[in-house]
Design a protein around this motif. Structure first.
Motif, PDB file in Angstrom:
ATOM      1  N   ALA A  61       0.822  -1.208   0.000  1.00 46.55           N
ATOM      2  CA  ALA A  61       0.000   0.000   0.000  1.00 46.55           C
ATOM      3  C   ALA A  61       0.854   1.255   0.000  1.00 46.55           C
ATOM      4  O   ALA A  61       0.475   2.287  -0.580  1.00 46.55           O
ATOM      5  CB  ALA A  61      -0.929  -0.009   1.208  1.00 46.55           C
ATOM      6  N   PRO A  65      -0.642   3.406  -3.353  1.00 44.19           N
ATOM      7  CA  PRO A  65      -1.845   3.614  -2.527  1.00 44.19           C
ATOM      8  C   PRO A  65      -3.152   3.227  -3.219  1.00 44.19           C
ATOM      9  O   PRO A  65      -4.118   2.888  -2.553  1.00 44.19           O
ATOM     10  CB  PRO A  65      -1.809   5.115  -2.227  1.00 44.19           C
ATOM     11  CG  PRO A  65      -0.382   5.515  -2.444  1.00 44.19           C
ATOM     12  CD  PRO A  65       0.131   4.637  -3.529  1.00 44.19           C
ATOM     13  N   HIS A  66      -3.177   3.271  -4.549  1.00 37.40           N
ATOM     14  CA  HIS A  66      -4.420   2.978  -5.269  1.00 37.40           C
ATOM     15  C   HIS A  66      -4.483   1.529  -5.768  1.00 37.40           C
ATOM     16  O   HIS A  66      -5.247   1.226  -6.685  1.00 37.40           O
ATOM     17  CB  HIS A  66      -4.576   3.936  -6.454  1.00 37.40           C
ATOM     18  CG  HIS A  66      -3.423   3.890  -7.422  1.00 37.40           C
ATOM     19  ND1 HIS A  66      -2.220   4.546  -7.183  1.00 37.40           N
ATOM     20  CD2 HIS A  66      -3.278   3.275  -8.622  1.00 37.40           C
ATOM     21  CE1 HIS A  66      -1.400   4.326  -8.201  1.00 37.40           C
ATOM     22  NE2 HIS A  66      -2.017   3.565  -9.079  1.00 37.40           N
TER      23      HIS A  66
END
Length: 466
Positions: A61, A65-66
């Motif tokens: 992550a 993050p996406h």
């Protein structure tokens, strides 16, 4: 003997992509195993972001993050593998399901039917590519040796014994099925490659290691061949698909439904079968599964025909809570009639009518259509009914109309007599006695009617022929 081994290293990602999920060129997708807190599968986009298998969820992550995260489920992967085995079974009979992500196929007993190893190999590879499965492969004289080469990403097929020995000798002991204690013991005496291990005499190894280790080594050398349980297809079709996210709208179930119907189509085509009844079950976390029975007016095999009915069935369906999985069951099959038609051909006169009836049932319910049938009566009022409840044979006659009116109506159209008269005098023993002379009359537009003349010479119409 000659076995091929296919190590399907990203079954969860392949199933997600086949269900309409993100492709490699769209968003990063990883498969996370909660038990070991590590990423076990990653698509190419995730790898470009720096994510690697073995990393923890926090590290993945942080790098991306996406990233889209899928949960790892061993049983789900085995279901996907069983679906693959059903597709391969018409091509190869001796199939072994190894763990949850690998499949082994015996080749030597098929070479005479395919005309050689190259032809057989291309047939199998073409089916695997059609299924959208990623894999590493290898061939060897036994399942154990082929497994080791496939996990080593050899990606070569050959029946030459010297070539197989050379490939095996390059593998490390950590890639074998030996336990860590045995590997550590061998490393102390300088044995770190499989080639070194295969050169050691078996009687010397038997004095220092367990019987399980010796059995594995003799199988790796091709001196013994352990027995495996061969795959046999089930007599009924049942497949469960876990959804990638909780679904609240039934329209979002359609991609998973389509994937299940495609699996059913392959199952039916491989066996030259049809079916006219399938059952979906939508599974929830708390609520009881919701059953969706879909019945066709005629047996189908293709997912296109079934999907049209299912879409009508689910468009007005309300889910009690978000769905987490959906399953498809089919237990009633019909063989394809040998009427000279191609398996995919259709006869418009019968198929179009039955497809319309099937759509009406899927849209309005099973009780939305009624079929006119001949009733067990000698009077016209009971000759044509919408449903016959009696088991006794129905009365048959050429004069029976297709549709009867609820009550006779005065005849006020210009007609000409085509047939008749037929006199019926009923209940002559009671006060409700009636006498009618029946005719078949045709209007100026070619519509044929059942008409009669009563004792007062009044003309009435009572039914219509189609």
């Amino acid at each position: 003997m000659l076995w091929a081994y296919f190590y399907c290293y990203q079954l969860t990602l392949d199933a997600y992509k086949k269900d309409g999920g993100a492709t490699d060129c769209e968003i990063p997708v990883v498969v996370y195993q909660e038990q070991g807190n590590q990423v076990v599968q990653a698509n190419s986009q995730a790898i470009k972001e720096g994510i690697e298998c073995g990393q923890g969820l926090a590290q993945a992550a942080a790098l991306c993050p996406h990233v889209h995260i899928l949960g790892f489920n061993r049983d789900t992967e085995k279901e996907t593998l069983l679906f693959l085995a059903h597709r391969l079974y018409p091509l190869a009979s001796d199939i072994v399901i190894d763990a949850h992500n690998a499949i082994a196929i015996r080749l030597d007993n098929l070479l005479q039917y395919y005309g050689g190893l190259n032809a057989l190999w291309h047939v199998l590879i073409n089916e695997l590519h059609s299924a959208g499965i990623h894999y590493y492969f290898a061939t060897a004289w036994g399942v154990e040796a082929a497994r080791l080469l496939a996990h080593n990403k050899t990606n070569r097929y050959t029946d030459n014994k010297e070539s197989i020995i050379l490939l095996l000798s390059r593998c490390r002991l950590e890639q074998t099925s030996l336990d860590s204690k045995t590997i550590a013991t061998l490393a102390k005496v300088g044995v770190r490659q499989v080639g070194q291990l295969l050169k050691l005499p078996v009687h010397e190894l038997g004095q220092r290691f367990s019987n399980d280790t010796i059995r594995y080594l003799t199988a790796l050398r091709g001196e013994t061949f352990p027995k495996y349980v061969l795959f046999r297809p089930s007599i009924s079709f049942k497949q469960l698909k876990n959804l990638s996210f909780e679904v609240e709208n039934t329209q979002h179930l359609l991609p998973s439904i389509k994937a299940l119907l495609i699996s059913l189509e392959h199952y039916l085509r491989a066996r030259n079968l049809l079916t006219s009844s399938i059952l979906f079950q939508v599974h929830f976390r708390e609520a009881e599964p919701l059953s969706i029975a879909v019945n066709g007016a005629m047996p189908f095999a293709t997912q296109k025909d079934w999907l049209a009915l299912v879409e009508l069935k689910v468009e007005s369906l309300l889910l009690p809570e978000p769905a987490i999985a959906i399953s498809l069951t089919c237990q009633q099959f019909e063989p394809i009639e040998n009427d000279g038609n191609n398996f995919f051909s259709h006869r418009f006169t019968s198929v179009a009518q039955k497809q319309l009836v099937g759509r009406l049932k899927a849209k309005l319910g099973d009780n939305s259509t009624l079929h006119p049938k001949a009733g067990n009566s000698h009077t016209f009022e009971g000759m044509t009914v919408n449903q016959v409840e009696e088991i006794t044979p129905a009365y048959t006659a050429d004069i029976i109309p297709t549709f009867l009116f609820e009550r006779p109506m005065p005849l006020n159209l210009p007609t000409r007599i085509c047939f008749g008269p037929i006199r019926l005098q009923t209940q002559w023993w009671s006060s409700a006695a009636s006498q009618k002379d029946y005719f078949i009359a045709e209007t100026n537009h070619g519509v044929r009617l059942l008409v009669f003349k009563d004792v007062n010479a009044c003309w009435w119409t009572q039914g219509v022929y189609s």
